[in-house]
Enzyme design. Sequence first.
Site, mmCIF file in Angstrom:
data_model
loop_
_atom_site.group_PDB
_atom_site.id
_atom_site.type_symbol
_atom_site.label_atom_id
_atom_site.label_comp_id
_atom_site.label_asym_id
_atom_site.label_seq_id
_atom_site.Cartn_x
_atom_site.Cartn_y
_atom_site.Cartn_z
ATOM 1 N N LYS A 9 18.817 30.265 49.239
ATOM 2 C CA LYS A 9 18.264 30.381 50.704
ATOM 3 C C LYS A 9 19.483 29.417 51.460
ATOM 4 C CE LYS A 9 13.349 30.358 49.059
ATOM 5 N NZ LYS A 9 12.148 29.836 49.373
ATOM 6 N N TYR A 49 8.939 39.556 52.781
ATOM 7 C CA TYR A 49 7.803 38.544 52.784
ATOM 8 C C TYR A 49 6.577 39.022 53.168
ATOM 9 C CZ TYR A 49 11.126 34.656 51.516
ATOM 10 O OH TYR A 49 11.983 33.681 50.949
ATOM 11 N N ASN A 112 13.348 24.778 50.036
ATOM 12 C CA ASN A 112 13.196 24.794 48.522
ATOM 13 C C ASN A 112 14.518 25.296 47.975
ATOM 14 O OD1 ASN A 112 12.294 27.233 48.645
ATOM 15 N ND2 ASN A 112 10.308 26.713 47.726
ATOM 16 N N HIS A 115 15.054 31.496 45.668
ATOM 17 C CA HIS A 115 13.753 32.346 45.432
ATOM 18 C C HIS A 115 14.222 33.110 44.415
ATOM 19 C CE1 HIS A 115 10.887 35.527 46.191
ATOM 20 N NE2 HIS A 115 11.946 36.252 45.785
ATOM 21 N N GLU A 126 12.621 43.996 44.904
ATOM 22 C CA GLU A 126 13.269 43.085 45.833
ATOM 23 C C GLU A 126 14.809 43.383 45.475
ATOM 24 O OE1 GLU A 126 10.722 38.998 45.925
ATOM 25 O OE2 GLU A 126 11.871 39.452 44.222
#
Length: 137
Positions: A9, A49, A112, A115, A126
Amino acid sequence: MERTFVMIKPDGVRRGLVGEILARFERKGFRIAALKLMQISQELAERHYAEHREKPFFPGLVRFITSGPVVAMVLEGPGVVAEVRKMMGATHPKDALPGTIRGDFATTIDENVIHGSATLEDAQREIALFFRPEELL
């Protein structure tokens, strides 16, 4: 051979963690089948998402994931989906064990670092969102 989708990310890219994260996957014996540095568009973020669309954190999630470049990749290997999930650690860094990617590098639940697909079905969806078939080696 099993494949999974992984994305470092914007916070991970910004903090210079790409090399260390890639090295962990390579040391584990996973093959990189595709990899690219990219800026995620608003539309792609919303599609990626989509299951969170009605949740209160959705706008912030889309804003964060489009805030800077990401590294999108496809990893290949036996049991790669489950193993990558284990290597990433718990979503919330306070619950992530030391030695996991999030345990070592994540700062907040919102930022975080990484992913990874939760299931084989998610991985297929994805991968198709982020890569054209000819980009996969």
